[in-house]
Design an enzyme around this catalytic site. Structure first.
Site, PDB file in Angstrom:
ATOM      1  N   ASN A   9      39.502  30.610  42.472  1.00 55.74           N
ATOM      2  CA  ASN A   9      38.700  30.241  41.307  1.00 55.74           C
ATOM      3  C   ASN A   9      39.494  30.702  40.084  1.00 55.74           C
ATOM      4  OD1 ASN A   9      36.847  29.953  39.255  1.00 55.74           O
ATOM      5  ND2 ASN A   9      35.397  31.482  40.044  1.00 55.74           N
ATOM      6  N   TRP A  10      40.071  29.748  39.401  1.00 53.96           N
ATOM      7  CA  TRP A  10      40.940  30.102  38.265  1.00 53.96           C
ATOM      8  C   TRP A  10      40.140  30.562  37.045  1.00 53.96           C
ATOM      9  CZ3 TRP A  10      45.224  25.694  37.949  1.00 53.96           C
ATOM     10  CH2 TRP A  10      46.010  25.761  39.105  1.00 53.96           C
ATOM     11  N   LYS A  11      38.844  30.296  37.028  1.00 53.33           N
ATOM     12  CA  LYS A  11      37.988  30.626  35.872  1.00 53.33           C
ATOM     13  C   LYS A  11      38.584  30.010  34.593  1.00 53.33           C
ATOM     14  CE  LYS A  11      36.296  34.579  38.404  1.00 53.33           C
ATOM     15  NZ  LYS A  11      35.738  35.934  38.404  1.00 53.33           N
ATOM     16  N   HIS A  96      28.053  30.416  40.405  1.00 54.50           N
ATOM     17  CA  HIS A  96      28.858  31.626  40.216  1.00 54.50           C
ATOM     18  C   HIS A  96      28.071  32.609  39.342  1.00 54.50           C
ATOM     19  CE1 HIS A  96      32.029  34.375  39.117  1.00 54.50           C
ATOM     20  NE2 HIS A  96      32.692  33.911  40.150  1.00 54.50           N
ATOM     21  N   GLU A  98      28.939  34.404  36.974  1.00 56.95           N
ATOM     22  CA  GLU A  98      29.223  34.291  35.532  1.00 56.95           C
ATOM     23  C   GLU A  98      28.405  33.156  34.917  1.00 56.95           C
ATOM     24  OE1 GLU A  98      33.484  34.134  36.069  1.00 56.95           O
ATOM     25  OE2 GLU A  98      33.392  36.192  36.803  1.00 56.95           O
ATOM     26  N   GLU A 167      29.420  37.033  46.644  1.00 58.45           N
ATOM     27  CA  GLU A 167      30.235  37.752  45.670  1.00 58.45           C
ATOM     28  C   GLU A 167      29.379  38.820  44.989  1.00 58.45           C
ATOM     29  OE1 GLU A 167      33.743  35.109  44.305  1.00 58.45           O
ATOM     30  OE2 GLU A 167      32.014  34.577  43.084  1.00 58.45           O
ATOM     31  N   GLY A 173      36.265  41.316  39.584  1.00 59.75           N
ATOM     32  CA  GLY A 173      37.170  41.689  38.503  1.00 59.75           C
ATOM     33  C   GLY A 173      37.173  43.177  38.192  1.00 59.75           C
ATOM     34  N   SER A 213      37.355  41.147  43.939  1.00 56.38           N
ATOM     35  CA  SER A 213      38.532  42.017  44.031  1.00 56.38           C
ATOM     36  C   SER A 213      39.242  41.922  45.387  1.00 56.38           C
ATOM     37  CB  SER A 213      38.162  43.468  43.721  1.00 56.38           C
ATOM     38  OG  SER A 213      37.707  43.572  42.376  1.00 56.38           O
ATOM     39  N   GLY A 234      39.436  35.364  42.644  1.00 51.42           N
ATOM     40  CA  GLY A 234      39.576  35.188  41.202  1.00 51.42           C
ATOM     41  C   GLY A 234      40.968  35.571  40.744  1.00 51.42           C
ATOM     42  N   GLY A 235      41.098  36.785  40.234  1.00 51.70           N
ATOM     43  CA  GLY A 235      42.357  37.247  39.646  1.00 51.70           C
ATOM     44  C   GLY A 235      43.587  37.007  40.508  1.00 51.70           C
TER      45      GLY A 235
HETATM   46  P1  13P Z   1      38.055  38.573  41.363  1.00 44.41           P
HETATM   47  O1  13P Z   1      38.798  38.209  42.632  1.00 44.41           O
HETATM   48  O2  13P Z   1      38.898  38.525  40.143  1.00 44.41           O
HETATM   49  O3  13P Z   1      37.293  39.850  41.532  1.00 44.41           O
HETATM   50  O4  13P Z   1      36.945  37.418  41.149  1.00 44.41           O
HETATM   51  C1  13P Z   1      36.169  37.001  42.202  1.00 44.41           C
HETATM   52  C2  13P Z   1      35.417  35.790  41.796  1.00 44.41           C
HETATM   53  O5  13P Z   1      34.555  35.856  40.924  1.00 44.41           O
HETATM   54  C3  13P Z   1      35.762  34.518  42.423  1.00 44.41           C
HETATM   55  O6  13P Z   1      34.832  33.530  42.142  1.00 44.41           O
END
Ligand code: 13P
Length: 251
Positions: A9-11, A96, A98, A167, A173, A213, A234-235
């Site tokens: 997920n590149w956000k 998600h 967010e 999640e 993050g 993470s 994510g990251g």
């Molecule tokens: P991180 O891997 O950066 O913690 O993010 C997870 C995430 O929200 C994937 O959708």
């Protein structure tokens, strides 16, 4: 056998050129060494059509990070499920944390989005997970059960096009991962809910990803648990070597 999946997920990261470069690098890395799981990248809307051309004919699936809760029309700035599908994408992330917390996406709104995504031939990566206070109050099970209500009206045939992603918000993050045992415990609970609301067969077949993470150094241990079918990253999805390192956890 249910699918093993690593999805990125590149956000709201990477401009178009950077996104194309990352997708190209990943394509080359996976052409050199075939993955032992399904690989999906979910990108901002503006990347989709171009990245679709990059990953066409490869093992890499493509998804959006969201879609509208309306079919079409005067909704300035929104992107519909049909529009996502027309780029060549096959997946969409919905729910998600967010989106739920910053953009007020409720169970009802998400129900509309899930229906539109499935009706337009997209597979849904549906996210659930509790915040820290809920975990500390030991309320994680009731929280995820309530979030899953956006799916209960689906037929079993529709549910076959849904992937779940657990999640925990406190792990996103933050560098703070759930332990493999914590992930296993709640994944088994989630699978039990699917069994209760659909069937044992549906529960056995649905893939449940862990997100929060996740990195090359912890992916193997988390993925080794029987109810963890992969990760939503994510990251670590923003660097080819890290993302590939997580994919390799399935080797
Ligand atoms: P991180 O891997 O950066 O913690 O993010 C997870 C995430 O929200 C994937 O959708």
């Amino acid at each position: 056998m249910r699918k093993k999946i690593v999805a990125g997920n590149w956000k709201m990261n990477l401009n178009l050129q950077e996104g194309v470069a990352l997708a190209t690098e990943l394509k080359e890395a996976l052409a050199a060494e075939k993955p032992n799981c399904d690989v999906i990248i979910c990108t901002p809307f503006i990347h989709l059509a171009t990245v679709a051309g990059v990953v066409e004919g490869t093992v890499i699936g493509l998804g959006a990070e969201n879609c509208a809760d309306k079919e079409k029309g005067a909704y300035t700035g929104e992107v519909s499920a049909a529009q996502v599908k027309s780029t060549g994408a096959q997946y969409v992330i919905l729910g998600h944390s967010e989106r739920r917390s910053y953009y007020g996406e409720t169970v009802e709104i998400l129900k509309e989005k899930v229906d539109l995504a499935l009706a337009n031939g997209l597979k849904v990566i549906f996210c659930i997970g509790e915040v820290l206070e809920e975990r500390e109050a030991n309320k994680q099970n009731e929280v995820v059960a309530a979030q899953l209500e956006s799916l209960y009206h689906l037929t079993e045939e529709q549910l076959a096009n849904v992937i779940l992603a657990y999640e925990p918000v406190w792990a996103i993050g933050t560098g703070k991962t759930a332990t493999a045992e914590q992930a296993q415990e709640i994944h088994a609970f989630i699978r039990g809910i699917i069994a209760g609301n659909f069937s044992e067969k549906a529960a056995e077949e649905i893939s449940i990803l862990y997100g929060g993470s996740c990195k090359p150094s912890n992916a193997k241990e988390i993925f080794s648990k029987p109810d963890v079918d992969g990760g939503l990253i994510g990251g670590a999805a923003l660097k080819c070597a890290d993302f590939k390192g997580i994919i390799d956890a399935w080797n």
